[in-house]
Design a protein around this motif. Structure first.
Motif, short mmCIF file in Angstrom:
data_model
loop_
_atom_site.label_atom_id
_atom_site.label_comp_id
_atom_site.label_asym_id
_atom_site.label_seq_id
_atom_site.Cartn_x
_atom_site.Cartn_y
_atom_site.Cartn_z
N VAL A 288 3.02 -0.85 -15.58
CA VAL A 288 3.81 -1.53 -16.66
C VAL A 288 4.46 -0.79 -17.46
CG1 VAL A 288 3.28 -3.11 -18.72
CG2 VAL A 288 2.42 -3.80 -16.52
N GLU A 289 5.84 -0.75 -17.93
CA GLU A 289 6.35 0.11 -18.68
C GLU A 289 7.42 -0.68 -19.76
OE1 GLU A 289 6.59 3.01 -20.24
OE2 GLU A 289 4.89 3.71 -19.49
N GLN A 290 7.48 -0.12 -20.87
CA GLN A 290 8.71 -0.32 -21.96
C GLN A 290 9.86 0.73 -21.36
OE1 GLN A 290 8.78 -2.51 -24.85
NE2 GLN A 290 6.91 -3.41 -24.52
N ASN A 291 9.38 1.87 -21.17
CA ASN A 291 10.33 2.91 -20.84
C ASN A 291 10.98 2.81 -19.49
OD1 ASN A 291 11.84 5.20 -20.20
ND2 ASN A 291 10.14 6.65 -21.68
N ALA A 292 11.73 1.93 -19.38
CA ALA A 292 12.30 1.29 -18.22
C ALA A 292 13.03 2.33 -17.38
CB ALA A 292 13.25 0.20 -18.44
N LYS A 293 13.67 3.44 -18.01
CA LYS A 293 14.43 4.30 -17.18
C LYS A 293 13.42 5.18 -16.55
CE LYS A 293 18.06 7.48 -18.31
NZ LYS A 293 18.42 8.38 -19.21
N MET A 294 12.53 5.97 -17.21
CA MET A 294 11.76 6.48 -16.53
C MET A 294 10.88 5.73 -15.52
SD MET A 294 11.17 9.62 -17.22
CE MET A 294 9.89 10.55 -17.45
N ALA A 295 10.33 4.64 -15.95
CA ALA A 295 9.58 3.88 -14.52
C ALA A 295 10.38 3.67 -13.39
CB ALA A 295 9.13 2.40 -15.49
N LEU B 54 -3.83 0.40 -11.85
CA LEU B 54 -3.04 -0.24 -12.82
C LEU B 54 -2.91 0.38 -14.09
CD1 LEU B 54 -4.67 -4.04 -12.55
CD2 LEU B 54 -3.24 -3.01 -11.05
N LEU B 55 -1.60 0.57 -14.47
CA LEU B 55 -1.53 1.55 -15.66
C LEU B 55 -0.67 0.68 -16.67
CD1 LEU B 55 -0.06 4.90 -13.57
CD2 LEU B 55 -2.18 4.41 -15.22
N GLN C 114 0.89 -1.26 0.07
CA GLN C 114 -0.02 0.09 0.15
C GLN C 114 0.82 1.32 0.00
OE1 GLN C 114 -2.93 0.11 2.96
NE2 GLN C 114 -3.84 1.93 2.29
N GLY C 115 0.40 2.24 -0.78
CA GLY C 115 1.17 3.54 -0.72
C GLY C 115 2.29 3.55 -1.84
N LYS C 116 2.70 2.52 -2.45
CA LYS C 116 3.99 2.46 -3.23
C LYS C 116 3.68 2.50 -4.73
CE LYS C 116 6.62 1.67 0.25
NZ LYS C 116 7.72 2.70 1.06
N ILE C 117 4.54 2.60 -5.51
CA ILE C 117 4.88 2.55 -6.96
C ILE C 117 5.42 1.32 -7.28
CG2 ILE C 117 5.18 3.42 -9.39
CD1 ILE C 117 4.96 6.37 -8.14
N VAL C 118 4.84 0.45 -7.69
CA VAL C 118 5.93 -0.86 -8.11
C VAL C 118 5.59 -0.98 -9.62
CG1 VAL C 118 5.77 -3.32 -8.13
CG2 VAL C 118 5.11 -2.04 -6.36
N THR C 119 6.79 -1.08 -10.22
CA THR C 119 6.66 -1.17 -11.59
C THR C 119 7.24 -2.51 -12.34
OG1 THR C 119 7.62 -0.30 -13.74
CG2 THR C 119 9.09 -0.18 -12.14
N LEU C 120 6.58 -2.99 -13.12
CA LEU C 120 6.72 -4.21 -13.85
C LEU C 120 7.11 -4.07 -15.52
CD1 LEU C 120 5.99 -7.33 -13.67
CD2 LEU C 120 3.92 -6.92 -14.38
N GLY D 90 5.49 -9.03 -25.57
CA GLY D 90 5.09 -10.62 -25.46
C GLY D 90 5.29 -11.36 -24.12
N ALA D 91 5.88 -10.65 -23.24
CA ALA D 91 6.31 -11.34 -22.09
C ALA D 91 5.23 -11.60 -21.04
CB ALA D 91 7.32 -10.54 -21.31
N GLY D 92 4.17 -10.94 -21.24
CA GLY D 92 2.80 -11.30 -20.51
C GLY D 92 2.47 -10.31 -19.63
N LYS D 93 2.91 -8.98 -19.92
CA LYS D 93 2.77 -7.99 -18.91
C LYS D 93 1.06 -7.59 -18.84
CE LYS D 93 5.54 -5.12 -20.98
NZ LYS D 93 5.86 -6.04 -22.19
N THR D 94 0.48 -7.38 -20.17
CA THR D 94 -0.97 -7.11 -20.11
C THR D 94 -1.78 -8.00 -19.76
OG1 THR D 94 -0.25 -5.70 -22.01
CG2 THR D 94 -2.52 -6.42 -22.24
N THR D 95 -1.36 -9.47 -20.04
CA THR D 95 -2.30 -10.45 -19.55
C THR D 95 -2.09 -10.71 -17.95
OG1 THR D 95 -1.21 -11.61 -21.30
CG2 THR D 95 -2.44 -13.05 -19.65
N THR D 96 -1.10 -10.07 -17.38
CA THR D 96 -0.99 -10.01 -15.88
C THR D 96 -1.80 -9.07 -15.47
OG1 THR D 96 1.25 -10.86 -15.85
CG2 THR D 96 0.66 -9.74 -14.09
N LEU D 97 -1.79 -7.94 -15.95
CA LEU D 97 -2.79 -6.81 -15.55
C LEU D 97 -4.35 -7.12 -15.68
CD1 LEU D 97 -1.05 -3.45 -16.58
CD2 LEU D 97 -0.77 -4.70 -14.41
#
Ligand SMILES: Nc1ncnc2c1ncn2[C@@H]1O[C@H](COP(=O)(O)OP(=O)(O)OP(=O)(O)O)[C@@H](O)[C@H]1O
Ligand SMILES: [Mg+2]
Length: 205
Positions: free
Chosen positions: A190-197, A157-158, A26-32, A37-44
Motif C-alpha cells: 500500500v503506498e501514497q508514493n504512486a510513482k515509486m510503487a 503486507l506493507l 504468488q511471486g508478484k508485487i501488487v500495489t494498492l 481515508g480510502a480504506g487501504k489500511t482497513t483492507t490490510l
C-alpha cells in the motif's frame, strides 16, 4: 495466493469498505493505491484478521481465512508491516526482532532468522543493543520489516513503508522490497508514493 472477495467493513455505523475485491498472484508485487481515508489500511487489517468484514471473504493459498485469528494467519505465512511502523521504542532492537518470532518455539530457528535479518539489515546488527526509539525513520522502517521477516512470511503486507522518509531512504526501502520479492516473498504494497510503487509493481489497483 491471496484473494479478497467483495469485502464490506464497518466501523460502527461507518461503512468504510464498500465491496473491495483483489488478487495477489504468488511471486508478484501488487500495489494498492488510494487517497487518504480510502480504506487501504482497513483492507490490510481485514486481510490479516485484525478486523472482521461484515460480508465478503478472504482466501490465502486457497483456504478461507475470514475471521481466523491474526496469530494463526501469521503462522500460516502471512505477516503485515503496519502503517507507522509500530516498533517498541523503549526496547532494544534485538528484542523488537525477537517479538516478530514469538510464535516460533524452536530457538535455533529463531536464531537463524535473526541472523538472516541482520545480514539483510547490517545497520540493525550494528545497533542491536540500542533502544529502537533512537533509530532514524528509515532505520525504524527497516526494523519493522525485519521484525515481520522473523516470522518467515510467504506473503508480506506493507502499509506505506515510504511514509515520512527522505527520497534517498525511500529509494533504499523500495530496493529492499524488490530484493525480498526476487528472493521469493510475495508482496502486497500500500503506498501514497504512486510513482515509486508503480515502478516496482507487477500489478496495481
Ligand atoms: N478505528 C476506526 N474507527 C472509525 N473509523 C475508522 C477507524 N479506522 C478507520 N476509520 C475510517 O475508515 C475509513 C478508511 O480508513 P483507512 O485508515 O483504512 O484509510 P487509508 O486509505 O489507510 O488512509 P491513509 O492513506 O490516510 O492511511 C476512513 O474514513 C477512516 O476515518
Ligand atoms: Mg492507511
Amino acid at each position: 495466493m491471496l484473494k479478497v472477495d467483495d469485502i464490506h467493513v464497518y466501523y460502527g455505523a461507518i461503512h468504510a469498505i464498500k465491496g473491495i475485491s483483489l488478487e495477489v498472484p504468488q511471486g508478484k508485487i501488487v500495489t494498492l493505491i488510494g487517497a487518504n481515508g480510502a480504506g487501504k489500511t482497513t483492507t490490510l487489517n481485514t486481510i490479516c484478521g485484525l478486523i472482521k468484514p461484515k460480508t465478503g471473504k478472504v482466501y490465502f493459498e486457497d483456504k478461507d481465512i475470514t475471521g481466523v485469528a491474526t496469530q494463526e494467519i501469521v503462522k500460516r505465512g502471512l505477516t503485515q508491516v503496519p502503517e507507522g511502523r509500530r516498533i517498541f521504542a523503549n526496547m532494544p532492537i534485538y528484542e523488537n526482532l525477537e517479538l516478530g518470532a514469538y510464535l516460533k518455539k524452536d530457538k535455533k530457528e529463531v536464531a537463524e532468522s535473526m541472523e538472516r535479518v541482520y545480514k539483510r539489515f547490517p545497520r540493525l546488527l550494528e545497533r542491536k543493543n540500542q533502544l529502537a526509539g533512537s533509530l532514524s525513520g528509515g532505520e525504524q522502517q527497516m526494523l519493522a520489516m525485519g521484525r515481520a521477516l522473523m516470522s518467515k512470511p510467504r506473503l508480506l503486507l506493507l502499509d506505506e513503508p515510504s511514509m515520512g522518509l527522505s527520497p534517498i531512504l525511500v529509494k533504499e526501502i523500495f530496493s529492499i522490497i524488490k530484493e525480498l520479492n526476487e528472493q521469493g516473498t510475495t508482496i502486497l504494497l500500500v503506498e501514497q508514493n504512486a510513482k515509486m510503487a508503480l515502478s516496482i509493481a507487477h500489478k496495481a489497483m
